[in-house]
Design a protein around this motif. Structure first.
Motif, PDB file in Angstrom:
ATOM      1  N   CYS A 151       0.813  -1.220   0.000  1.00 31.29           N
ATOM      2  CA  CYS A 151       0.000   0.000   0.000  1.00 31.29           C
ATOM      3  C   CYS A 151       0.842   1.264   0.000  1.00 31.29           C
ATOM      4  CB  CYS A 151      -0.928   0.009   1.202  1.00 31.29           C
ATOM      5  SG  CYS A 151      -2.248  -1.183   1.060  1.00 31.29           S
ATOM      6  N   ALA A 152       1.973   1.229   0.666  1.00 32.73           N
ATOM      7  CA  ALA A 152       2.789   2.435   0.761  1.00 32.73           C
ATOM      8  C   ALA A 152       3.313   2.861  -0.598  1.00 32.73           C
ATOM      9  CB  ALA A 152       3.953   2.202   1.719  1.00 32.73           C
ATOM     10  N   ARG A 153       3.620   1.916  -1.441  1.00 35.05           N
ATOM     11  CA  ARG A 153       4.159   2.254  -2.757  1.00 35.05           C
ATOM     12  C   ARG A 153       3.083   2.653  -3.754  1.00 35.05           C
ATOM     13  NH1 ARG A 153       9.721  -0.041  -3.761  1.00 35.05           N
ATOM     14  NH2 ARG A 153      10.416  -0.446  -1.661  1.00 35.05           N
ATOM     15  N   ARG A 154       1.833   2.313  -3.458  1.00 39.26           N
ATOM     16  CA  ARG A 154       0.760   2.607  -4.404  1.00 39.26           C
ATOM     17  C   ARG A 154      -0.232   3.640  -3.890  1.00 39.26           C
ATOM     18  NH1 ARG A 154       2.568  -2.339  -4.841  1.00 39.26           N
ATOM     19  NH2 ARG A 154       2.717  -3.377  -6.837  1.00 39.26           N
ATOM     20  N   SER A 155      -0.035   4.116  -2.686  1.00 32.42           N
ATOM     21  CA  SER A 155      -0.986   5.020  -2.056  1.00 32.42           C
ATOM     22  C   SER A 155      -0.790   6.453  -2.539  1.00 32.42           C
ATOM     23  CB  SER A 155      -0.811   4.961  -0.541  1.00 32.42           C
ATOM     24  OG  SER A 155      -1.610   5.937   0.061  1.00 32.42           O
ATOM     25  N   ALA A 156      -1.890   7.154  -2.642  1.00 30.53           N
ATOM     26  CA  ALA A 156      -1.828   8.569  -2.995  1.00 30.53           C
ATOM     27  C   ALA A 156      -1.619   9.431  -1.756  1.00 30.53           C
ATOM     28  CB  ALA A 156      -3.120   8.979  -3.695  1.00 30.53           C
ATOM     29  N   LEU A 157      -1.755   8.842  -0.573  1.00 33.32           N
ATOM     30  CA  LEU A 157      -1.620   9.591   0.674  1.00 33.32           C
ATOM     31  C   LEU A 157      -0.180   9.753   1.133  1.00 33.32           C
ATOM     32  CD1 LEU A 157      -4.531   8.012   2.728  1.00 33.32           C
ATOM     33  CD2 LEU A 157      -4.504  10.199   1.558  1.00 33.32           C
ATOM     34  N   GLY A 158       0.707   8.977   0.577  1.00 33.48           N
ATOM     35  CA  GLY A 158       2.096   9.000   1.008  1.00 33.48           C
ATOM     36  C   GLY A 158       2.506   7.643   1.540  1.00 33.48           C
ATOM     37  N   THR A 159       3.783   7.485   1.735  1.00 30.40           N
ATOM     38  CA  THR A 159       4.277   6.165   2.110  1.00 30.40           C
ATOM     39  C   THR A 159       3.933   5.806   3.550  1.00 30.40           C
ATOM     40  OG1 THR A 159       6.425   7.124   2.651  1.00 30.40           O
ATOM     41  CG2 THR A 159       6.160   6.212   0.448  1.00 30.40           C
ATOM     42  N   LEU A 160       4.131   6.706   4.480  1.00 30.20           N
ATOM     43  CA  LEU A 160       3.857   6.391   5.881  1.00 30.20           C
ATOM     44  C   LEU A 160       2.366   6.203   6.131  1.00 30.20           C
ATOM     45  CD1 LEU A 160       5.032   5.954   8.683  1.00 30.20           C
ATOM     46  CD2 LEU A 160       4.794   8.394   9.080  1.00 30.20           C
ATOM     47  N   ALA A 161       1.561   7.083   5.583  1.00 28.51           N
ATOM     48  CA  ALA A 161       0.111   6.970   5.775  1.00 28.51           C
ATOM     49  C   ALA A 161      -0.437   5.718   5.094  1.00 28.51           C
ATOM     50  CB  ALA A 161      -0.588   8.204   5.231  1.00 28.51           C
ATOM     51  N   GLY A 162       0.086   5.382   3.937  1.00 30.86           N
ATOM     52  CA  GLY A 162      -0.369   4.182   3.244  1.00 30.86           C
ATOM     53  C   GLY A 162      -0.020   2.912   3.998  1.00 30.86           C
ATOM     54  N   GLY A 163       1.201   2.839   4.509  1.00 31.23           N
ATOM     55  CA  GLY A 163       1.610   1.660   5.272  1.00 31.23           C
ATOM     56  C   GLY A 163       0.838   1.518   6.571  1.00 31.23           C
ATOM     57  N   MET A 164       0.619   2.644   7.246  1.00 35.93           N
ATOM     58  CA  MET A 164      -0.107   2.594   8.514  1.00 35.93           C
ATOM     59  C   MET A 164      -1.590   2.304   8.316  1.00 35.93           C
ATOM     60  SD  MET A 164       1.864   2.751  11.048  1.00 35.93           S
ATOM     61  CE  MET A 164       0.688   3.028  12.345  1.00 35.93           C
ATOM     62  N   LEU A 165      -2.162   2.786   7.220  1.00 34.67           N
ATOM     63  CA  LEU A 165      -3.572   2.519   6.948  1.00 34.67           C
ATOM     64  C   LEU A 165      -3.808   1.037   6.665  1.00 34.67           C
ATOM     65  CD1 LEU A 165      -5.864   4.540   7.006  1.00 34.67           C
ATOM     66  CD2 LEU A 165      -5.822   4.577   4.544  1.00 34.67           C
ATOM     67  N   ALA A 166      -2.885   0.430   5.924  1.00 38.00           N
ATOM     68  CA  ALA A 166      -3.002  -1.008   5.662  1.00 38.00           C
ATOM     69  C   ALA A 166      -2.839  -1.804   6.952  1.00 38.00           C
ATOM     70  CB  ALA A 166      -1.962  -1.431   4.639  1.00 38.00           C
ATOM     71  N   ALA A 167      -1.903  -1.410   7.797  1.00 42.12           N
ATOM     72  CA  ALA A 167      -1.696  -2.103   9.064  1.00 42.12           C
ATOM     73  C   ALA A 167      -2.892  -1.919  10.000  1.00 42.12           C
ATOM     74  CB  ALA A 167      -0.422  -1.617   9.736  1.00 42.12           C
ATOM     75  N   ALA A 168      -3.484  -0.731   9.980  1.00 42.76           N
ATOM     76  CA  ALA A 168      -4.663  -0.491  10.810  1.00 42.76           C
ATOM     77  C   ALA A 168      -5.838  -1.342  10.342  1.00 42.76           C
ATOM     78  CB  ALA A 168      -5.031   0.985  10.780  1.00 42.76           C
ATOM     79  N   GLY A 169      -5.986  -1.497   9.037  1.00 39.70           N
ATOM     80  CA  GLY A 169      -7.036  -2.369   8.517  1.00 39.70           C
ATOM     81  C   GLY A 169      -6.804  -3.824   8.887  1.00 39.70           C
ATOM     82  N   PHE A 170      -5.555  -4.267   8.794  1.00 40.79           N
ATOM     83  CA  PHE A 170      -5.200  -5.631   9.183  1.00 40.79           C
ATOM     84  C   PHE A 170      -5.461  -5.837  10.668  1.00 40.79           C
ATOM     85  CE2 PHE A 170      -1.616  -8.386  10.685  1.00 40.79           C
ATOM     86  CZ  PHE A 170      -2.139  -9.597  10.238  1.00 40.79           C
ATOM     87  N   THR A 171      -5.115  -4.854  11.479  1.00 39.48           N
ATOM     88  CA  THR A 171      -5.346  -4.942  12.920  1.00 39.48           C
ATOM     89  C   THR A 171      -6.836  -4.959  13.228  1.00 39.48           C
ATOM     90  OG1 THR A 171      -3.294  -3.738  13.285  1.00 39.48           O
ATOM     91  CG2 THR A 171      -4.808  -3.848  15.129  1.00 39.48           C
ATOM     92  N   ALA A 172      -7.619  -4.174  12.497  1.00 31.85           N
ATOM     93  CA  ALA A 172      -9.071  -4.163  12.699  1.00 31.85           C
ATOM     94  C   ALA A 172      -9.684  -5.525  12.382  1.00 31.85           C
ATOM     95  CB  ALA A 172      -9.710  -3.078  11.846  1.00 31.85           C
TER      96      ALA A 172
END
Length: 137
Positions: free
Chosen positions: A65-86
């Motif tokens: 997600c970090a490499r393909r996100s329009a939000l940026g690398t840190l936000a993309g990686g954390m958003l994917a991890a937050a979804g996985f955690t959810a």
């Protein structure tokens, strides 16, 4: 001639990253179960192995997600991890009596978020090289 590339919706990138994390996590849990049953992995080392698998699976989805996100690398990686955690929290609440925050459950959730943070920090977008005009004398 212009390139006709259609850009995917933002949510599909995150959904794919979360599914990738879940797939890696499920495959690693199957492998750990096999190692425990065969006796290769001692029973006392099972939780650290699960924690490492949790970090690696969140890292895999976060990197995607970090490499393909329009939000940026840190936000993309954390958003994917937050979804996985959810998803981990939802499965824990549906299948068991919940997650024991004072036990190992909270540590696994922190490991998942740490994997996303690590993915966001380690993934970097390659900058475009700027051609500089040479000055002729």
């Amino acid at each position: 001639m212009g390139k006709n590339h259609k850009q995917a919706a933002a949510w599909t990138v995150y959904a794919t990253g979360i599914l990738l994390s879940l797939g890696v996590y499920l495959a690693s849990q199957l492998l750990l179960t096999l190692l425990l049953v065969k006796g290769t992995l001692p029973e006392g080392r099972s939780f650290p192995a699960v924690a490492v698998c949790c970090v690696l699976s969140a890292f895999a989805g976060g990197m995607f997600c970090a490499r393909r996100s329009a939000l940026g690398t840190l936000a993309g990686g954390m958003l994917a991890a937050a979804g996985f955690t959810a998803v981990l929290v939802a499965v824990g609440l549906l299948c068991w009596d919940g997650i024991t925050w004072m036990g190992h459950g909270g540590i696994l959730l922190l490991c998942a978020l740490g994997g996303g943070l690590l993915a966001g920090l380690l993934s970097s977008r390659r900058g475009r090289r700027v051609k500089r005009k040479k000055l002729h004398k």
